[in-house]
Design a protein around this motif. Structure first.
Motif, PDB file in Angstrom:
ATOM      1  N   PRO B  71     -12.842  13.145  13.464  1.00 27.74           N
ATOM      2  CA  PRO B  71     -12.645  11.798  12.942  1.00 27.74           C
ATOM      3  C   PRO B  71     -13.888  10.931  13.048  1.00 27.74           C
ATOM      4  O   PRO B  71     -13.962   9.872  12.436  1.00 27.74           O
ATOM      5  CB  PRO B  71     -11.523  11.231  13.811  1.00 27.74           C
ATOM      6  CG  PRO B  71     -11.591  11.999  15.072  1.00 27.74           C
ATOM      7  CD  PRO B  71     -12.088  13.377  14.709  1.00 27.74           C
ATOM      8  N   LEU B  74     -16.711  13.222  10.640  1.00 27.38           N
ATOM      9  CA  LEU B  74     -16.020  13.660   9.436  1.00 27.38           C
ATOM     10  C   LEU B  74     -16.455  15.055   9.001  1.00 27.38           C
ATOM     11  O   LEU B  74     -16.437  15.391   7.813  1.00 27.38           O
ATOM     12  CB  LEU B  74     -16.217  12.648   8.301  1.00 27.38           C
ATOM     13  CG  LEU B  74     -15.776  11.221   8.620  1.00 27.38           C
ATOM     14  CD1 LEU B  74     -16.052  10.291   7.459  1.00 27.38           C
ATOM     15  CD2 LEU B  74     -14.295  11.176   8.974  1.00 27.38           C
ATOM     16  N   THR B 332      -6.351  16.533  11.630  1.00 30.69           N
ATOM     17  CA  THR B 332      -6.019  17.506  10.590  1.00 30.69           C
ATOM     18  C   THR B 332      -5.524  16.819   9.333  1.00 30.69           C
ATOM     19  O   THR B 332      -5.031  15.697   9.364  1.00 30.69           O
ATOM     20  CB  THR B 332      -4.890  18.459  11.048  1.00 30.69           C
ATOM     21  OG1 THR B 332      -3.775  17.663  11.449  1.00 30.69           O
ATOM     22  CG2 THR B 332      -5.327  19.339  12.191  1.00 30.69           C
ATOM     23  N   ARG B 334      -2.673  17.852   6.535  1.00 28.57           N
ATOM     24  CA  ARG B 334      -1.572  18.804   6.536  1.00 28.57           C
ATOM     25  C   ARG B 334      -0.777  18.749   5.240  1.00 28.57           C
ATOM     26  O   ARG B 334      -0.590  17.685   4.659  1.00 28.57           O
ATOM     27  CB  ARG B 334      -0.637  18.520   7.715  1.00 28.57           C
ATOM     28  CG  ARG B 334      -1.345  18.602   9.062  1.00 28.57           C
ATOM     29  CD  ARG B 334      -0.495  18.169  10.212  1.00 28.57           C
ATOM     30  NE  ARG B 334       0.156  16.903  10.054  1.00 28.57           N
ATOM     31  CZ  ARG B 334      -0.450  15.728  10.212  1.00 28.57           C
ATOM     32  NH1 ARG B 334      -1.733  15.666  10.530  1.00 28.57           N
ATOM     33  NH2 ARG B 334       0.217  14.616  10.055  1.00 28.57           N
ATOM     34  N   SER B 346       4.240  18.096  -0.343  1.00 27.76           N
ATOM     35  CA  SER B 346       3.064  17.254  -0.191  1.00 27.76           C
ATOM     36  C   SER B 346       1.893  18.153   0.156  1.00 27.76           C
ATOM     37  O   SER B 346       1.993  18.990   1.050  1.00 27.76           O
ATOM     38  CB  SER B 346       3.289  16.216   0.911  1.00 27.76           C
ATOM     39  OG  SER B 346       2.056  15.612   1.235  1.00 27.76           O
ATOM     40  N   THR B 355      -9.346  11.452  -0.951  1.00 27.94           N
ATOM     41  CA  THR B 355      -8.031  10.997  -0.513  1.00 27.94           C
ATOM     42  C   THR B 355      -6.959  11.429  -1.512  1.00 27.94           C
ATOM     43  O   THR B 355      -5.823  10.989  -1.430  1.00 27.94           O
ATOM     44  CB  THR B 355      -8.009   9.464  -0.393  1.00 27.94           C
ATOM     45  OG1 THR B 355      -8.480   8.909  -1.623  1.00 27.94           O
ATOM     46  CG2 THR B 355      -8.880   8.979   0.737  1.00 27.94           C
ATOM     47  N   PHE B 357      -4.273  13.827  -3.608  1.00 30.02           N
ATOM     48  CA  PHE B 357      -3.266  14.829  -3.257  1.00 30.02           C
ATOM     49  C   PHE B 357      -3.034  15.737  -4.463  1.00 30.02           C
ATOM     50  O   PHE B 357      -3.009  15.265  -5.594  1.00 30.02           O
ATOM     51  CB  PHE B 357      -1.947  14.151  -2.872  1.00 30.02           C
ATOM     52  CG  PHE B 357      -1.915  13.651  -1.456  1.00 30.02           C
ATOM     53  CD1 PHE B 357      -2.643  12.534  -1.089  1.00 30.02           C
ATOM     54  CD2 PHE B 357      -1.169  14.317  -0.487  1.00 30.02           C
ATOM     55  CE1 PHE B 357      -2.617  12.074   0.222  1.00 30.02           C
ATOM     56  CE2 PHE B 357      -1.132  13.862   0.822  1.00 30.02           C
ATOM     57  CZ  PHE B 357      -1.865  12.739   1.174  1.00 30.02           C
ATOM     58  N   ARG B 360       2.409  15.352  -4.252  1.00 29.63           N
ATOM     59  CA  ARG B 360       2.838  14.252  -3.378  1.00 29.63           C
ATOM     60  C   ARG B 360       4.158  13.733  -3.936  1.00 29.63           C
ATOM     61  O   ARG B 360       4.186  12.866  -4.791  1.00 29.63           O
ATOM     62  CB  ARG B 360       1.769  13.159  -3.375  1.00 29.63           C
ATOM     63  CG  ARG B 360       1.972  12.084  -2.316  1.00 29.63           C
ATOM     64  CD  ARG B 360       0.743  11.204  -2.175  1.00 29.63           C
ATOM     65  NE  ARG B 360       0.485  10.442  -3.397  1.00 29.63           N
ATOM     66  CZ  ARG B 360       0.869   9.179  -3.565  1.00 29.63           C
ATOM     67  NH1 ARG B 360       1.494   8.553  -2.612  1.00 29.63           N
ATOM     68  NH2 ARG B 360       0.620   8.555  -4.688  1.00 29.63           N
TER      69      ARG B 360
END
Ligand SMILES: [Zn+2]
Ligand SMILES: [Zn+2]
Ligand SMILES: [Zn+2]
Ligand SMILES: [Zn+2]
Lengths: 180, 574
Positions: B71, B74, B332, B334, B346, B355, B357, B360
């Motif tokens: 975190p 990155l 993580t 996931r 998801s 960011t 998906f 989703r």
């Protein structure tokens, strides 16, 4: 002198920015607004530190917050570095932001202090009263709180739309519309 | 007391404990029941399985890790590294052992030195070592524990080679060689080999090596007996199971069944035996010294110093000088699967920097959202609390997210569960909401138009009273928009007076009236509500084999979604 319509509380620009007359923007040549950004009264933006403050679209700077570029010793001289903010960033009332960069879809609560050179990625929620230490990196989809800040949770998949500030934009200005 | 913002929580069907045959319609969901806390979620936390047509919550979905990353820097960490190097960042990301703030690498030379400002600009090359880790929040610095680094990067591996105080830490190989020398020396002199104190990492490595060799020995002498004894203490099977937990599964052995018997434990410090030092007088006196400056002697002399509960990452640190910087714990990304049909509901993109998906399926695009607005609240107190025994009216606004019109049926108990049951009346428990159309148009217009059209299309259904105000009417919706409907719900909050509660209890002849003091949040008015949503869904296109395009209307299928939710309306004045 010609007769003018009564002055509204906000100055509304061609690109849709709504800047309160009672906001303090110093060094406007260094302040870039992307459009459709709301700047409420008593907000202060420090463009007078020889570096840029750039703000994207649909940002909302609440009453009494302050944006100030971060500074540090660099090659023997104290130097200020740009403060960059992408789209849909909400800054709560009374918060102080000295981050290096803030991504898009970020919600900063009330009375938050964001230390110098912090990097905040996208879809981040910072709860009221948080103190983000200088140089901290906050990854996307984090919920952050505490003094010093720590990641206390994740933004759920269904929570992305809540960061949109289009509707909030319409509720302020000289002709505000009621919240839907 | 803080005013309460109205809320709606939905109960995931996974928490429904009723057996399928006991279809008891009278059963009311109690939001105050102890278990309810674990099954209620805000709509944004819920996902939806398109194959099961059912809501899924964080508790019932099956998660799979897509990416591990740090975190702080990155950096993506390959899952193979997780097994070999553990779940912390092995670059230069550390947290402060005092305040958990991030630690920055700073050059000791570049510390605020006022002469530098006046001096001519020197290139950054002069910012040479040594380097230290400093906390920008509480100003802790690794110099406080005597640790400095030669290079500004890969701090993790540099730190692994240093003890607090800056002493060089032996690598396992060096450690072995030293030990060998000592062994030879003791063989020559005849003195017994002294036990040594091990640090956490060496201790673990020694134990791991010892148990691995033990397992190898056990494997060599395989016997073909039953596996049940394999579960006992100090048996090879349980040992290999524990080892696989702590070392990332690399020791998992399919032949585990066939091993029985017990194995001996470590006996020397080479094997990882570490005798506990029971004489803690030195620690105690150090603690006394440490505190003596801040605490007057009378207060501490009769107290035993607190010696338990050691922080996990510091290897039993009791003094600030024992603290170690904490390497950042990895996070993580996931993906989530439906627990029943195993379909992915998801899935984020694997890259840390994005960011987006791939999949989703959020419940918010299938389930109507319910928002609560006060309509008519008589005599509210300054903090917005509801007056007891006075009817208050709320608007419930249902927003239909799907592209079909839906029929909604609501049911609430006439009296809410709990000691202070409020009377509830839903004025219009059955209604239809129009389809969610033109969303794209709405989104593209971005400006004023889209929402205004919708707003302009508002139709009020109640009758207008003499004062020009709309009056709520039974059986009629309050207001209707493009894809939403609002209805009125009326509540009469009960009085929170405990003497009344006891009196009515006696009057009713009840013995078990609980007139105990008001419990936490018992003043919050919560209404359990059962929501049933029905609509006709398109099935066309799903089955390729069936007669295509004969009649569009026949390709519709009845769908139904039903769930309990709880509406938090506000606090009741005491
Ligand atoms: Zn569930
Ligand atoms: Zn890292
Ligand atoms: Zn610290
Ligand atoms: Zn499913």
């Amino acid at each position: 002198m010609s007769r003018r319509p009564p002055r509204g509380e906000y100055i509304e620009t061609d690109t849709g920015n709504k800047v309160a007359r009672k906001a303090t923007l110093v060094g406007t040549q260094n302040i870039m607004l992307g459009g459709k950004t709301v700047i409420q009264p008593e907000v202060m933006i420090r463009g007078d530190l020889n570096t840029a403050v750039s703000i994207g679209r649909y940002c909302f700077l609440s009453r009494g917050c302050c944006l100030r570029p971060p500074g540090r010793m660099y090659k023997g001289a104290f130097t200020y570095m740009p403060l960059r903010m992408v789209d849909h960033v909400f800054v709560g009332p009374g918060s102080i932001v000295q981050a290096a960069s803030i991504g898009s879809h970020v919600h900063i609560g009330a009375r938050v202090a964001i230390g110098e050179f912090a990097i905040i990625k996208d879809y981040v929620r910072i709860l009221d009263g948080t103190v983000v230490p200088p140089n901290m990196v906050i990854p996307s989809f984090s919920i952050v709180a505490g003094q010093p800040a720590r990641i206390i949770g994740e933004v759920p998949e269904g929570g992305h739309d809540a960061f949109e500030l289009r509707d909030l934009y319409k509720t302020v200005g000289n002709n505000p519309q009621p919240a839907v | 007391m803080a005013p309460l913002t109205p809320y709606t929580y939905i109960q995931c069907p996974c928490s429904d404990e009723s057996s399928p045959d006991a279809d008891d319609d009278d059963r009311t969901f109690d939001p105050r029941a102890a278990r309810s806390n674990y099954s209620l979620y805000g709509l944004e936390y819920l996902l939806y399985c398109e194959d099961c047509h059912q809501i899924r919550c964080p508790r019932c979905v099956a998660e799979e890790i897509v990416t591990y990353y740090c975190p702080s820097c990155l950096f993506e960490v390959p899952s193979s590294n997780i097994k070999s190097e553990g779940n912390r960042c092995t670059r230069s990301c550390f947290q402060c052992p005092i305040c958990i703030g991030p630690l920055a690498v700073n050059s000791l030379e570049a510390q605020p030195d006022q002469t530098h400002l006046a001096a001519p600009d020197t290139p950054s090359a002069s910012h040479g070592g040594p380097y230290i880790l400093t906390c920008s929040y509480c100003n802790w610095s690794s110099t406080e524990t005597g640790i400095k680094f030669d290079k500004p990067n890969s701090i993790y591996s540099q730190l692994a080679k240093l003890y607090n105080g800056g002493e060089h830490r032996l690598t396992p190989k060096e450690h072995k060689e030293r030990r060998k020398e000592a062994l030879q020396a003791s063989a020559v002199s005849g003195d017994p080999l002294p036990d040594q104190t091990l640090d956490v990492e060496t201790h673990f490595a020694a134990l791991k090596a010892f148990y691995q060799s033990q397992l190898a020995d056990a494997n060599a002498s395989t016997t073909g007996l039953s596996s049940l004894e394999g579960l006992g203490f100090a048996s090879p099977a349980s040992l290999s199971r524990i080892m696989s937990i702590y070392t990332g599964g690399s020791l998992h052995d399919k032949r585990a069944k066939s091993r029985i018997g017990t194995m001996r434990e470590a006996l020397t410090s080479d094997e990882g035996l570490q005798l506990a030092s029971l004489d803690e007088s030195s620690s105690i006196s150090a603690l006394r010294l440490h505190h003596a400056s801040t605490i007057p002697p009378t207060t501490y002399q009769h107290q035993t110093p607190h010696l338990g509960a050691l922080p996990p990452h510091t290897g039993g640190a009791r003094f600030p000088s024992h603290l170690r910087p904490i390497p950042c714990l990895l996070r993580t990304k996931r993906s989530k699967r439906c627990p029943l049909c195993r379909h992915i509901i998801s899935k984020p993109e694997a890259k840390v920097s994005t960011t987006r998906f791939r999949i989703r399926l959020v419940a918010g695009s299938y389930v109507p959202s319910i928002s609560i607005l006060p309509l008519n609240i008589p005599q509210p107190s300054p903090d917005g609390a509801l007056a007891p025994l006075v009817p208050a009216q709320f608007l419930l606004k249902f927003l239909n997210p799907i592209f079909e019109p839906v029929r909604v049926t609501l049911a609430t108990p006439s009296k809410t569960p709990g000691r202070f049951g409020a009377k509830v009346t839903v004025l219009c428990p059955e209604f239809e909401i129009d389809a969610n159309t033109d969303v794209w148009e709405d989104a593209l217009k971005d400006g004023v138009a889209g929402k205004d059209v919708a707003a302009g299309a508002r139709v009020r259904r109640g009758t207008v009273g003499e004062d020009g105000q709309q009056q709520p009417e039974v059986g009629k919706i309050w207001e209707r928009g493009r894809n939403w409907v609002s209805i009125v719900v009326e509540v009469v909050p009960a009085s929170l007076r405990l003497d009344l509660l006891a009196a009515t209890g006696k009057f009713a002849g009840g013995e078990g009236v609980d007139a105990g003091p008001l419990r936490e949040d018992e003043d919050v008015l919560e209404i359990p509500m059962f929501v049933r949503v029905e609509w006709d869904a398109d099935t066309g296109g799903d089955d390729v084999g069936s007669g295509v395009g004969k009649d569009q209307k026949e390709a519709k299928e009845k769908r139904e979604l039903a769930y309990w939710c709880v509406l938090g309306l506000g606090r009741v004045r005491q």
